[in-house]
Write a protein that holds these residues in place. Structure first.
Motif, mmCIF file in Angstrom:
data_model
loop_
_atom_site.group_PDB
_atom_site.id
_atom_site.type_symbol
_atom_site.label_atom_id
_atom_site.label_comp_id
_atom_site.label_asym_id
_atom_site.label_seq_id
_atom_site.Cartn_x
_atom_site.Cartn_y
_atom_site.Cartn_z
ATOM 1 N N LEU A 230 0.827 -1.210 0.000
ATOM 2 C CA LEU A 230 0.000 0.000 0.000
ATOM 3 C C LEU A 230 0.867 1.269 0.000
ATOM 4 C CD1 LEU A 230 -2.773 -1.128 2.529
ATOM 5 C CD2 LEU A 230 -2.766 -1.352 0.042
ATOM 6 N N ASP A 231 2.177 1.067 0.019
ATOM 7 C CA ASP A 231 3.132 2.185 -0.039
ATOM 8 C C ASP A 231 2.759 3.287 0.953
ATOM 9 O OD1 ASP A 231 5.336 3.521 -0.763
ATOM 10 O OD2 ASP A 231 4.650 4.100 -2.775
ATOM 11 N N TRP A 232 2.788 2.878 2.225
ATOM 12 C CA TRP A 232 2.343 3.760 3.321
ATOM 13 C C TRP A 232 2.981 5.154 3.265
ATOM 14 C CZ3 TRP A 232 4.472 3.566 8.948
ATOM 15 C CH2 TRP A 232 3.669 4.373 9.798
ATOM 16 N N SER A 235 1.502 7.159 0.554
ATOM 17 C CA SER A 235 0.044 7.148 0.450
ATOM 18 C C SER A 235 -0.583 8.466 0.914
ATOM 19 C CB SER A 235 -0.507 5.990 1.290
ATOM 20 O OG SER A 235 -1.900 6.025 1.271
ATOM 21 N N LYS A 236 -1.742 8.777 0.286
ATOM 22 C CA LYS A 236 -2.489 9.974 0.686
ATOM 23 C C LYS A 236 -3.815 9.578 1.354
ATOM 24 C CE LYS A 236 -0.038 13.262 -1.682
ATOM 25 N NZ LYS A 236 1.299 12.788 -1.281
ATOM 26 N N ASN A 237 -4.070 8.281 1.316
ATOM 27 C CA ASN A 237 -5.327 7.768 1.858
ATOM 28 C C ASN A 237 -5.298 7.790 3.390
ATOM 29 O OD1 ASN A 237 -7.274 5.991 2.925
ATOM 30 N ND2 ASN A 237 -7.429 4.940 0.942
ATOM 31 N N ILE A 240 -5.294 4.342 5.095
ATOM 32 C CA ILE A 240 -4.001 3.645 5.030
ATOM 33 C C ILE A 240 -3.007 4.283 6.000
ATOM 34 C CG2 ILE A 240 -2.013 3.151 3.550
ATOM 35 C CD1 ILE A 240 -3.991 2.875 1.220
#
Lengths: 347, 643
Positions: A230-232, A235-237, A240
């Protein structure tokens, strides 16, 4: 006829065993062990093998992996022979035997070599940073790719062959005949144990530690998933990001407790620590903690001014992935699960 | 004479009264001749009843008492003491056993049991009617003790007796003092050597005026008995003058052409016919061994102190008591036992202990440096087939101690112990722990599955089915095999026969009672201690030596002895000396004497035990046993056989 080999004792001592030859075979250890059964009785038997140096018997034995080190045996040993710590040392010795590269054994036996290996990886990371002119963005991008490559290659080149070697020592070489179907049927057992370590629950004194261990495994695997897939860090989510915070917190809080109990030495399991044990818990702690801070710095916009922090995290990560996972205590997690799998197949 | 007799019938808390109708017994005898009072009691031995008995005897001036209760082995002495406390001579007490002989034996027949109890009590009554007051014999006792054996037990006992002011004659067969402990090097737990212990004891010994030490001396005859043993001691000369010039003596030893096996080193080395076992040995004077000396005169030429003209001496001593401390012999394995004498690298534990002392930096045997040592335990002890059923007690500790010493003194030693279970009892357990922690390996076998020693291609391999590893067959290559041999009685135990000392099934000298009279023998005045009584370590030997010293002294300390008056008497008129009584006597208490014109048998009062063996064999019925006269016994039989 088996020849006695007293030299084996000297070899085992390099893996942290001590005083086990004080055993006078009373069998208290086996009697108090909550995991020992009539069919698979330990630790006295395996301790006897160690005293007599019956290496082949130990190599083909799963018993060291069946022990979850509650330490009751060591508490009740009238001779202070520390059977629990012997079982731990045998796990180290066995993982060194399974490892085709022989690097595990080298690192277990020698602290200087471990330090040198850690230094080389650290220098490598810094050299790579210098090569990229310490530009954060390309480095982070590459690091993310590196993580995936490292996981895949360690698994294919090191861990898979070693598990096959383990299978060979335990099932093939002693000539255990098992129908192929059993290998498929029992896979569930392995996955079960890998994620839950449910056998540890059978240790009378282990319940809280099992819970800690359980959420640590979930936290660790979750963090791995969140950062790699999820490429923490990129990430912009919001889900996450928060999920990553939660998982990294679990990792460093639980490992902090593990480190401090090893320092307090109150419980049997934390009384004796080898470099490999320190390395494992400290690096896991540092990894969780540094990941947490790195993401915190990203969120607060401080990371660009504090590139060193990312490098610190990266060094820990690389050392973890290239040293501790393939050649260190991480493998115990893997071998334990396979041991339960093989035990079920053998039964 | 009509006696006033008191009878007490015990319930023994039901042990008797559950099967014997004690009330019926009481009624059946209450009107018998002489019976003044009959009582039943819950526990005759209880304090309250004992007090009541004393009151009854005093108040009613009873002159005979019977208690019908348990075996006399349990309470004869108790009730004799009760009568004494009441001022009545204790031989007026008669014990009737209605528990072991009646209630316990006939629990299936209550009526019969009661009937039998009545007869037994009646027979006791018959005996007490005829009982007489008796006083013990008193004989003078010589206040001196002879100690046979100058090992650690004998020496320590001598010092203790000397402390008590008792003159001691210490008799040692060898020319040097110290016995077995002189052969041992460092000892557990003090780390002193055996030689140091000998030095301490010897220096103490010779500083005392009331100890006379004979070395090279043997008791060859004994006449006499407790209070007055007359011992004849044969003293072999050293053939060397006292106060000699020692430098030349050392040269004389070198010049001696005779070489024989050195028993001190268990035949592993040679010594000369003129020798000492080690340079600082006590007494500090070599000796010439006449058995091996060829009288060649080489030593005499070098050293003026040598005197081959010295003669054997016979010395007589008189003592009141004899203390035996003659020690043990190490067990010698049979030919082929674990390969003994078949393979060249097998030694016994005593030999191995000498080896540790004799080797310096490397442990060499048969020209080869030793690294792997296998110890096989219980050789000659705890035998399943042989006669030595006993455990020799010292060997586990000694072997483990030797193994630890070896590991400390020499480098690269690995010890393998083939045991039948380790018995390092008491404080010695720390040695076992030390041995284990130090890396010694212990294997264990069942008694019927001993380890096997084999030699192939110059390799000595010991295999065993190790019960600690699920009876798996394990093997060890050993450079040296040590047979951990136990203790056996001295091969030459003639001195024991001289005193007619009884031996146990293990052939060691036997005490009267293992727990309660552990140093006394059935031969009055003779005590035993140390390993002549059975396997003991040094500590236990010295314990028993001190105990025996005290016991020996207690026989004679008053200068006179009291002897139980129940002994045999000869009717001089009837006796015609046919010697059958003397032959029947197990204690040698009867001898022939001239009485006027004829020979008669005479009883030695201090030796007679009153066993009665002489009575039935006498053809002229000339012997009477005090307190068991024909009249008494016949009246008892009448009572038993009566209605």
């Amino acid at each position: 006829m088996a020849a006695i080999n007293p030299e084996f004792r000297t070899e085992l001592k390099k893996y942290g065993a001590f005083d086990f030859n004080a055993c006078y075979n009373c069998g208290n250890c086996t009697a108090v062990c909550s995991l020992s059964t009539t069919e698979d009785s330990f630790p006295r038997e395996i301790l006897r093998f160690s005293t007599l140096g019956l290496q082949d018997d130990i190599k083909s034995s799963l018993k060291p992996w069946l022990c979850y080190y509650c330490g009751e045996c060591s508490t009740h040993c009238p001779q202070e022979a520390n059977p629990g710590e012997l079982m731990m040392s045998l796990r180290r010795w066995l993982s060194a035997q399974y490892d085709w590269t022989k690097l595990s054994g080298l690192l277990y036996r020698s602290l200087p070599i471990t330090i040198i290996a850690l230094l080389i990886t650290a220098i490598g990371v810094l050299a790579f940073g210098a090569f990229e002119n310490f530009q954060l963005e390309p480095i982070m991008k590459f690091a993310h790719q590196f993580e995936m490559i490292a996981i895949a290659s360690v698994f294919v080149l090191i861990l898979l062959p070693n598990v096959i070697r383990m299978w060979w020592f335990i099932l093939k070489k002693p000539g255990v005949k098992v129908p192929l179907s059993k290998y498929f049927v029992e896979i569930r057992e392995m996955v079960d144990h890998m994620f839950t370590q449910k056998r540890a629950l059978e240790c009378d004194k282990n319940r809280f530690r099992w819970f800690e261990h359980f959420i640590l495994v979930i936290g660790y695997l979750g963090l791995l998933f969140v950062t790699v897939f999820l490429d923490w860090f990129a990430s912009k989510n919001i889900f996450i990001i928060s999920f990553g915070y939660l998982l990294s917190t679990i990792v460093f809080v639980v490992t902090f407790d593990f480190v401090s109990s090893r320092m307090k030495k109150q419980k049997e399991i934390s009384k004796f620590s080898q470099p490999a044990d320190w390395l494992f818990v400290i690096w896991l702690f540092l990894m969780g903690f540094s990941a947490f801070i790195v993401r915190l710095f990203i969120d607060t916009g401080l990371l660009d001014k504090n590139i060193w922090l990312y490098f610190f995290h990266l060094i820990i990560l690389v050392q973890w992935a290239l040293i501790i996972v393939p050649f260190g205590k991480w493998t115990h997690f893997l071998y334990r699960s396979f041991a339960m799998y093989f035990a079920k197949i053998k039964a | 004479m009509n006696k006033k007799i008191g009878v007490y019938i015990c319930h023994c808390g039901g042990n008797i009264s559950d099967y014997v109708d004690v009330e019926k017994v009481r009624k059946s005898i209450e009107n018998d001749e002489g019976v003044f009072l009959v009582k039943t009691t819950m526990f005759a031995c209880g304090d309250a009843n004992q007090k009541e008995m004393v009151d009854d005897i005093r108040r009613n001036e009873l002159d005979g008492v019977v208690v019908a209760s348990c075996s006399p082995k349990l309470h004869l002495i108790t009730f004799r003491a009760v009568t004494e406390r009441a001022g009545l001579n204790k031989y007026n007490y008669v014990h009737a056993n209605i528990r072991e002989q009646v209630s316990w034996a006939h629990s299936d027949d209550k009526a019969g049991a009661t009937e039998k109890a009545i007869h037994i009590v009646k027979s006791a009554l018959a005996k007490v009617r005829l009982a007489e007051s008796l006083e013990p014999f008193k004989i003078p006792a010589k206040k001196a003790v002879a100690i046979i054996g100058g090992g650690v037990a004998g020496m320590r006992a001598a010092i203790e007796l000397s402390n008590m002011g008792c003159p001691v004659t210490l008799i040692e067969r060898e020319h040097f003092i110290g016995g077995r402990i002189a052969q041992w090097d460092v000892l557990f737990t003090t780390d002193q050597t055996g030689k140091e212990l000998v030095t301490i004891l010897y220096n103490d010994l010779i500083s005392r005026d009331n100890i006379t030490l004979f070395t090279g001396a043997e008791v060859i005859s004994n006449t006499g008995c407790i209070g007055d043993f007359k011992l004849k001691i044969k003293v072999t000369p050293r053939f060397i003058k006292e106060n000699c010039h020692k430098g030349n003596l050392q040269k004389a030893i070198l010049a001696c052409p005779v070489e024989v096996n050195d028993e001190f080193n268990f035949d592993m080395t040679k010594r000369k016919a003129i020798y000492h076992n080690f340079p600082s040995e006590y007494p500090h004077l070599p000796a010439i061994d006449p058995k091996n000396c060829t009288r060649c005169g080489e030593c005499e030429k070098i050293c003026e102190s040598v005197d081959l003209s010295q003669k054997e001496e016979l010395i007589e001593v008189q003592v009141g008591s004899v203390l035996m401390a003659t020690g043990f012999d190490p067990y010698i394995p049979a030919e082929g036992e674990f390969g003994f004498h078949e393979f060249d690298n097998l030694v016994t534990l005593p030999q191995f202990k000498r080896m540790i002392e004799l080797n310096d930096s490397k442990l060499i045997f048969g020209g080869k440096e030793i690294r792997n040592i296998a110890y096989i335990y219980c050789v000659g002890s705890r035998q399943t087939d042989g006669e030595n059923k006993y455990c020799s007690r010292y060997c586990c500790t000694s072997a483990i101690h030797a193994a630890i010493l070896t590991r400390k003194k020499f480098s690269n030693i690995q010890n393998f112990h083939f045991t039948r279970g380790i018995r390092t009892y008491g404080k010695q357990e720390v040695l076992y722990a030390e041995s284990l922690k130090g890396g010694d390996i212990f294997l264990q076998n069942y008694e019927d599955d001993p380890p096997v020693v084999n030699q192939q291609n110059k390799m000595t391999v010991i295999t065993v089915n190790d019960i600690l590893t699920g009876k798996r067959e394990m093997s060890v290559n050993a450079d040296l095999v040590v047979l951990v041999t136990g203790m056996v009685p001295r091969a030459d135990n003639s001195v024991g026969s001289l005193f007619k000392l009884p031996k146990g099934r293990d052939h060691f000298f036997n005490e009267i009672h293992m727990k309660l009279r552990p140093v006394e023998t059935v031969i009055d005045g003779i005590t035993i201690c140390g390993a002549c009584q059975g396997p003991k370590n040094i500590m236990e030997s010295v314990n028993s030596a001190l105990s025996a010293a005290t016991k020996s002294f207690s026989y004679i300390s008053k200068g006179e002895l009291e002897i139980e008056p129940i002994i045999a008497q000869i009717d001089n008129d009837q006796c015609t000396w046919c010697r059958v009584c003397a032959e029947a006597c197990p204690f040698d208490a009867i001898h022939k004497e001239i009485n006027g014109t004829k020979d008669i048998a005479v009883i030695n009062n201090s030796v007679c035990k009153g066993c009665g063996m002489c009575l039935p064999v006498c053809p002229s019925d000339a012997i009477n046993l005090i307190a068991y006269s024909n009249r008494e016994i016949e009246s008892m039989i009448d009572a038993l056989a009566g209605d």
